[in-house]
Design a protein around this motif. Structure first.
Motif, short mmCIF file in Angstrom:
data_model
loop_
_atom_site.label_atom_id
_atom_site.label_comp_id
_atom_site.label_asym_id
_atom_site.label_seq_id
_atom_site.Cartn_x
_atom_site.Cartn_y
_atom_site.Cartn_z
N ALA A 513 -14.03 34.06 -105.85
CA ALA A 513 -13.33 35.07 -105.06
C ALA A 513 -12.09 34.48 -104.40
N ILE A 514 -12.21 33.25 -103.92
CA ILE A 514 -11.05 32.57 -103.32
C ILE A 514 -9.97 32.35 -104.37
N ASN A 515 -10.37 31.87 -105.52
CA ASN A 515 -9.40 31.59 -106.58
C ASN A 515 -8.70 32.87 -107.04
N SER A 516 -9.47 33.97 -107.14
CA SER A 516 -8.89 35.24 -107.53
C SER A 516 -7.88 35.72 -106.51
N LEU A 517 -8.21 35.54 -105.21
CA LEU A 517 -7.29 35.94 -104.16
C LEU A 517 -6.02 35.11 -104.21
N ALA A 518 -6.15 33.81 -104.49
CA ALA A 518 -4.98 32.93 -104.58
C ALA A 518 -4.06 33.38 -105.70
N GLU A 519 -4.65 33.80 -106.81
CA GLU A 519 -3.83 34.26 -107.94
C GLU A 519 -3.07 35.54 -107.58
N LYS A 526 4.08 34.91 -103.17
CA LYS A 526 3.78 34.50 -101.81
C LYS A 526 2.98 33.20 -101.81
N ARG A 527 3.05 32.50 -100.68
CA ARG A 527 2.37 31.20 -100.57
C ARG A 527 1.08 31.35 -99.76
N LEU A 528 -0.01 30.86 -100.35
CA LEU A 528 -1.32 30.93 -99.70
C LEU A 528 -1.76 29.51 -99.34
N HIS A 529 -2.11 29.32 -98.08
CA HIS A 529 -2.58 28.01 -97.60
C HIS A 529 -4.05 28.14 -97.17
N LEU A 530 -4.86 27.22 -97.64
CA LEU A 530 -6.29 27.22 -97.30
C LEU A 530 -6.60 25.95 -96.51
N THR A 531 -7.22 26.11 -95.36
CA THR A 531 -7.56 24.94 -94.54
C THR A 531 -9.05 24.89 -94.27
N HIS A 532 -9.50 23.69 -93.97
CA HIS A 532 -10.90 23.42 -93.64
C HIS A 532 -11.85 23.82 -94.77
N LEU A 533 -11.43 23.52 -95.99
CA LEU A 533 -12.30 23.75 -97.14
C LEU A 533 -13.23 22.57 -97.35
N GLU A 539 -12.24 20.93 -104.98
CA GLU A 539 -12.26 20.51 -106.38
C GLU A 539 -12.08 21.70 -107.32
N LEU A 540 -12.77 22.80 -107.01
CA LEU A 540 -12.66 23.97 -107.87
C LEU A 540 -11.27 24.57 -107.83
N LEU A 541 -10.64 24.56 -106.67
CA LEU A 541 -9.34 25.21 -106.52
C LEU A 541 -8.17 24.28 -106.81
N SER A 542 -8.46 23.10 -107.29
CA SER A 542 -7.38 22.14 -107.55
C SER A 542 -6.41 22.67 -108.60
N LYS A 543 -6.86 23.58 -109.46
CA LYS A 543 -5.98 24.12 -110.50
C LYS A 543 -4.88 24.99 -109.92
N ALA A 544 -4.99 25.39 -108.62
CA ALA A 544 -3.95 26.18 -108.00
C ALA A 544 -2.70 25.36 -107.70
N GLY A 545 -2.82 24.02 -107.77
CA GLY A 545 -1.68 23.12 -107.62
C GLY A 545 -1.02 23.21 -106.26
#
Length: 566
Positions: A513-519, A526-533, A539-545
């Motif tokens: 769900a997080i990855n889908s929202l990032a896409e 737009k730029r999405l920043h995720l903190t305190h993961l 590791e899973l979201l590393s493909k978002a670069g």
């Protein structure tokens, strides 16, 4: 009500005496479960010896008693009926290997996931099952070879002596704790029983087959004759000649119905068994389903018993070690022609109630049981069933969680439903393992339903004009829909921050769900920043670069329970 058992502190004398008490109660149980499984009574007795001894030495819960159980007997009866007893022993060995693998794989710690309502339902259902199981001791055999309930003076005498046993167990600890109350009660009532059976009026004795008060020996004879009669009618059909049935029963019981045995032998060296199944894939496919079921049922019952004894003694057993110990016991048991077993809840509670806390209690029970079989069988057969029934009735009183009856208006409806379902399934189906699994599944679904809507977010605007979503609540498969509804990518500013400080991602659905929202934010430029993961989520979201910013300096360190106490 479990406080009933907490009054004892362990020492070697208490362990030995409580082990002796347990051994006396093991004899009729092992014989009864052997009949259920469709094997010889001596198989049940050997099973109780090997399982009890090895688990007491190598298991993870001192003071817990293991042996031949009804749960395992119900599993193997189909195998014995269809393929013969020769297939049973390889199945028990394979069951033990599976259980040992479960222990090595640290699966024993999964018992920590059993919720308290499941435990309450399990305990209450178990108490009712133990209570109902005692009704079989009030049966005798009629002239047609069928089991019927006692009537008249024999029934009143049975109830009276059972009540006397309970009175001694309740009253003696108030006077002295030098001798376990259960052992003292059995000895006193046995003495009375011998006198009653010896000096009963002749008219009464004639009406009650020369024994107005049933003993362990009578129970063994009754079950043997009843089983032989039922098998004869099943083999010969409903139109069989009753005289021929009587001849078959007489032949089946000609060698005696008492406890008769020597030292156990390896099953492949025992002349009484026929040719054993070949070690082929076909044999494996026959025994594997039974072995898996036996392993699962045995481990669930053993680990639930371990948790119950932990609560009673206010100590902690080791679940993974218990899995290995149970597996090793079943391997050895199968090699020596046993039917397999697991922890015995009723006998474990007798042991704890009698002061047994250490491994010596289980070892004593197993060794004494073997001595009874080899040397003291005639004496053990003189123990009245009324004494053992009285002991088990006191176990029922101590096991049932009476305080749960006051919870009906004080606990959430979901927890109450779990308790009732587990207890009811245990009582109706006599399947403790499945009852626990059903309870855990209902509790998990209840948890998911309750927390599906507990995910929310506080929205703030930072100094740079970016929008911050500070999440609260768990993110997992049931709350994914609520998570997606929190965001409006089209109307949000160029920079958006999602703060996971007060939440945790629990499964793959949440991460996706997080990855889908990032896409979605990326596709809108737009730029999405995720903190305190957590590290798993990073590791899973590393493909978002570069589009996903993880603030490592602010991330908390997550800790998980270790396996050291498993």
């Amino acid at each position: 009500m479990l406080n009933f058992f907490r009054k004892h502190s362990g020492n070697l004398k208490d362990d030995v005496l409580s082990g002796l008490t347990v051994a006396l109660a093991l004899v009729p149980e092992a014989i009864a479960f052997a009949f259920v499984a469709g094997v010889s009574p001596i198989v049940g007795l050997y099973t109780a010896f090997f399982i009890g001894l090895i688990t007491s030495i190598f298991g993870g819960r001192p003071g817990m008693i293991s042996g031949a159980t009804g749960a395992i007997a119900v599993v193997v009866v189909g195998l014995v009926a269809i393929h013969g007893v020769e297939y049973l022993f390889p199945t028990v060995i394979l069951c033990g290997l599976i259980q040992m693998a479960a222990g090595v794989g640290k699966l024993g710690q999964l018992i920590r996931m059993v919720p308290h309502p499941v435990m309450l339902g399990f305990v209450n259902g178990l108490a009712i099952v133990i209570f109902m199981a005692q009704f079989g001791s009030f049966k005798t055999i009629n002239d047609a070879g069928s089991l019927i309930f006692m009537e008249g003076p024999a029934l009143y005498l049975m109830l009276g002596l059972a009540g006397l046993t309970m009175l001694i167990i309740w009253l003696l600890p108030k006077i002295t704790r030098a001798v376990p109350a259960s052992l003292a009660a059995i000895l006193v009532v046995t003495g009375l029983s011998i006198g009653i059976n010896q000096f009963a009026p002749e008219s009464w004795a004639a009406e009650n087959q020369d024994a107005p008060l049933l003993t362990v020996g009578d129970m063994l004879e009754t079950n043997t004759v009843a089983k032989a009669t039922a098998d004869a009618w099943a083999d010969m059909g409903a139109d069989a000649d009753p005289a021929m049935v009587d001849e078959v029963v007489a032949a089946a019981t000609a060698e005696g119905t008492g406890i008769q045995a020597g030292l156990p032998k390896l099953f492949f060296l025992d002349d009484q068994y026929e040719v054993f199944p070949p070690f082929t894939w076909a044999t494996l496919w026959i025994i594997l389903p039974f072995a898996l079921t036996m392993a699962g049922v045995g481990l669930i019952e053993s680990l639930m018993t371990l948790s119950l004894i932990d609560e009673i003694t206010e100590t902690r057993g080791r679940g993974n070690r218990e899995c290995v110990g149970q597996g090793l016991a079943n391997v050895v048991c199968g090699l020596f022609g046993g039917m397999g077993g697991c922890a015995m809840i009723g006998q474990s509670l007798i042991n704890v109630n009698s002061g047994g806390r250490g491994r010596a209690s289980g070892i004593t029970a197993a060794v004494c049981l073997l001595l009874f079989v080899l040397v003291l069988a005639p004496w053990i057969e003189m123990i009245p069933m009324a004494a053992l029934v009285g002991v088990m009735f006191m176990v029922v009183i101590g096991t049932f969680e009476w305080a749960s009856l006051k919870m009906f208006k004080k606990v959430p409806a979901g927890d109450l439903l779990v308790m009732v379902v587990v207890a009811a399934y245990t009582v109706l189906m006599h399947d403790l393992a499945t009852a626990v699994i059903i309870g855990v599944i209902i509790s998990a679904l209840k948890f998911a339903w309750q927390h599906a809507t507990h995910l929310g977010a506080e929205e703030m605007i930072n100094e740079q004009g970016g929008k911050i979503y500070q999440l609260h609540g768990p993110l997992f498969f049931a709350s994914v829909s609520s998570f997606k509804d929190l965001f409006n990518p089209r109307e949000d500013p160029e920079d958006v921050v999602i703060d996971f400080y007060f939440t945790r991602v629990y499964d793959q659905s949440g991460l996706e769900a997080i990855n889908s929202l990032a896409e979605k934010y990326t596709n809108l430029g737009k730029r999405l920043h995720l903190t305190h993961l957590s590290p798993e989520c990073r590791e899973l979201l590393s493909k978002a670069g570069d589009l996903v910013e993880v603030n490592l300096s602010e991330d908390p360190q997550y800790h998980v329970a270790t396996d050291r106490l498993g």
